[in-house]
Design a protein around this motif. Structure first.
Motif, mmCIF file in Angstrom:
data_model
loop_
_atom_site.group_PDB
_atom_site.id
_atom_site.type_symbol
_atom_site.label_atom_id
_atom_site.label_comp_id
_atom_site.label_asym_id
_atom_site.label_seq_id
_atom_site.Cartn_x
_atom_site.Cartn_y
_atom_site.Cartn_z
ATOM 1 N N ILE A 280 0.835 -1.210 0.000
ATOM 2 C CA ILE A 280 0.000 0.000 0.000
ATOM 3 C C ILE A 280 0.868 1.258 0.000
ATOM 4 O O ILE A 280 0.597 2.214 -0.731
ATOM 5 N N ILE A 281 1.928 1.265 0.797
ATOM 6 C CA ILE A 281 2.844 2.405 0.807
ATOM 7 C C ILE A 281 3.474 2.596 -0.577
ATOM 8 O O ILE A 281 3.566 3.709 -1.085
ATOM 9 N N GLY A 282 3.892 1.499 -1.177
ATOM 10 C CA GLY A 282 4.465 1.579 -2.522
ATOM 11 C C GLY A 282 3.479 2.100 -3.542
ATOM 12 O O GLY A 282 3.822 2.925 -4.393
ATOM 13 N N ALA A 283 2.235 1.657 -3.450
ATOM 14 C CA ALA A 283 1.211 2.121 -4.388
ATOM 15 C C ALA A 283 0.902 3.600 -4.189
ATOM 16 O O ALA A 283 0.721 4.343 -5.163
ATOM 17 N N ILE A 284 0.877 4.055 -2.932
ATOM 18 C CA ILE A 284 0.608 5.468 -2.661
ATOM 19 C C ILE A 284 1.738 6.343 -3.202
ATOM 20 O O ILE A 284 1.483 7.377 -3.839
ATOM 21 N N PHE A 285 2.986 5.948 -2.964
ATOM 22 C CA PHE A 285 4.109 6.727 -3.499
ATOM 23 C C PHE A 285 4.071 6.768 -5.029
ATOM 24 O O PHE A 285 4.326 7.815 -5.629
ATOM 25 N N THR A 286 3.760 5.651 -5.655
ATOM 26 C CA THR A 286 3.691 5.616 -7.108
ATOM 27 C C THR A 286 2.562 6.499 -7.626
ATOM 28 O O THR A 286 2.724 7.219 -8.621
ATOM 29 N N LEU A 287 1.418 6.474 -6.944
ATOM 30 C CA LEU A 287 0.292 7.330 -7.334
ATOM 31 C C LEU A 287 0.646 8.805 -7.193
ATOM 32 O O LEU A 287 0.358 9.609 -8.087
ATOM 33 N N VAL A 288 1.283 9.179 -6.099
ATOM 34 C CA VAL A 288 1.672 10.577 -5.891
ATOM 35 C C VAL A 288 2.658 11.019 -6.978
ATOM 36 O O VAL A 288 2.557 12.130 -7.504
ATOM 37 N N GLY A 289 3.599 10.170 -7.326
ATOM 38 C CA GLY A 289 4.534 10.503 -8.402
ATOM 39 C C GLY A 289 3.845 10.675 -9.737
ATOM 40 O O GLY A 289 4.184 11.578 -10.510
ATOM 41 N N SER A 290 2.864 9.838 -10.012
ATOM 42 C CA SER A 290 2.127 9.944 -11.270
ATOM 43 C C SER A 290 1.285 11.213 -11.319
ATOM 44 O O SER A 290 1.214 11.881 -12.349
ATOM 45 N N ILE A 291 0.648 11.546 -10.201
ATOM 46 C CA ILE A 291 -0.141 12.783 -10.148
ATOM 47 C C ILE A 291 0.776 13.993 -10.304
ATOM 48 O O ILE A 291 0.435 14.951 -11.006
ATOM 49 N N GLY A 292 1.943 13.952 -9.663
ATOM 50 C CA GLY A 292 2.898 15.047 -9.806
ATOM 51 C C GLY A 292 3.370 15.213 -11.232
ATOM 52 O O GLY A 292 3.575 16.337 -11.706
ATOM 53 N N LEU A 293 3.539 14.119 -11.940
ATOM 54 C CA LEU A 293 3.955 14.182 -13.345
ATOM 55 C C LEU A 293 2.917 14.909 -14.191
ATOM 56 O O LEU A 293 3.256 15.670 -15.093
ATOM 57 N N VAL A 294 1.656 14.713 -13.872
ATOM 58 C CA VAL A 294 0.589 15.331 -14.658
ATOM 59 C C VAL A 294 0.325 16.775 -14.224
ATOM 60 O O VAL A 294 0.131 17.655 -15.061
ATOM 61 N N LYS A 295 0.357 17.040 -12.921
ATOM 62 C CA LYS A 295 -0.102 18.328 -12.403
ATOM 63 C C LYS A 295 0.961 19.429 -12.320
ATOM 64 O O LYS A 295 0.614 20.601 -12.343
ATOM 65 N N LEU A 296 2.223 19.077 -12.178
ATOM 66 C CA LEU A 296 3.236 20.112 -11.971
ATOM 67 C C LEU A 296 3.466 20.920 -13.249
ATOM 68 O O LEU A 296 3.358 20.396 -14.351
ATOM 69 N N ASP B 144 6.136 22.775 -14.852
ATOM 70 C CA ASP B 144 7.215 22.785 -15.839
ATOM 71 C C ASP B 144 8.038 21.505 -15.770
ATOM 72 O O ASP B 144 7.845 20.659 -14.907
ATOM 73 N N PHE B 145 8.964 21.373 -16.717
ATOM 74 C CA PHE B 145 9.719 20.127 -16.872
ATOM 75 C C PHE B 145 10.500 19.755 -15.625
ATOM 76 O O PHE B 145 10.530 18.600 -15.224
ATOM 77 N N TYR B 146 11.142 20.719 -15.005
ATOM 78 C CA TYR B 146 12.008 20.424 -13.864
ATOM 79 C C TYR B 146 11.206 19.919 -12.663
ATOM 80 O O TYR B 146 11.633 19.001 -11.970
ATOM 81 N N MET B 147 10.064 20.520 -12.432
ATOM 82 C CA MET B 147 9.202 20.036 -11.352
ATOM 83 C C MET B 147 8.605 18.679 -11.702
ATOM 84 O O MET B 147 8.487 17.805 -10.857
ATOM 85 N N LYS C 165 11.790 25.835 -21.067
ATOM 86 C CA LYS C 165 11.082 26.907 -20.372
ATOM 87 C C LYS C 165 10.916 26.566 -18.901
ATOM 88 O O LYS C 165 10.636 25.428 -18.534
ATOM 89 N N GLN C 166 11.090 27.577 -18.056
ATOM 90 C CA GLN C 166 10.914 27.429 -16.620
ATOM 91 C C GLN C 166 9.919 28.470 -16.144
ATOM 92 O O GLN C 166 9.878 29.580 -16.674
ATOM 93 N N ILE C 167 9.164 28.126 -15.123
ATOM 94 C CA ILE C 167 8.336 29.141 -14.504
ATOM 95 C C ILE C 167 9.188 29.926 -13.524
ATOM 96 O O ILE C 167 10.305 29.531 -13.198
ATOM 97 N N GLU C 168 8.688 31.030 -13.050
ATOM 98 C CA GLU C 168 9.471 31.916 -12.188
ATOM 99 C C GLU C 168 9.923 31.227 -10.902
ATOM 100 O O GLU C 168 11.029 31.439 -10.430
#
Length: 102
Positions: free
Chosen positions: A12-28, A30-33, A96-99
């Motif tokens: 469950i911990i592994g699945a939660i970390f993977t989900l958070v990483g996937s959401i971050g990939l979509v929501k953040l 710019d490229f660096y974030m 491109k980077q955000i401020e």
């Protein structure tokens, strides 16, 4: 019973970390974030799942399960190196980077 609880918690911990990483990939924004979220979170997520698999197969089969440990080691070595190379390439092409990133 205790083994099943520990293995379930690791999965469950592994699945939660993977989900958070996937959401971050979509929501953040710019490229660096976007690079940071899956590199850190999915490494921990896949690592926890592989540790759960190694513990399960080591205790149910005869002997130590080394396949999962080797995969985990390979993942922990290659993920930061590939993220570093992608970040250097993005700096080279002046992505491109955000401020907030600067």
């Amino acid at each position: 019973m205790l083994l099943e609880i520990i293995l379930s918690a690791l999965i469950i911990i592994g699945a939660i970390f993977t989900l958070v990483g996937s959401i971050g990939l979509v929501k953040l924004p710019d490229f660096y974030m976007r690079l940071h979220a899956p590199t850190k979170a999915t490494t921990l997520g896949v690592g926890a799942i592989l540790i759960a698999s190694a513990v399960f197969f080591s205790l149910t089969d005869e002997g130590l399960s080394l396949h999962e440990l080797l995969i985990t080691l390979f993942l922990f070595i290659t993920a930061p190196v590939s993220a570093h190379l992608m970040a250097k390439a993005a700096l080279h092409i002046q992505a491109k980077q955000i401020e907030r990133t600067k």
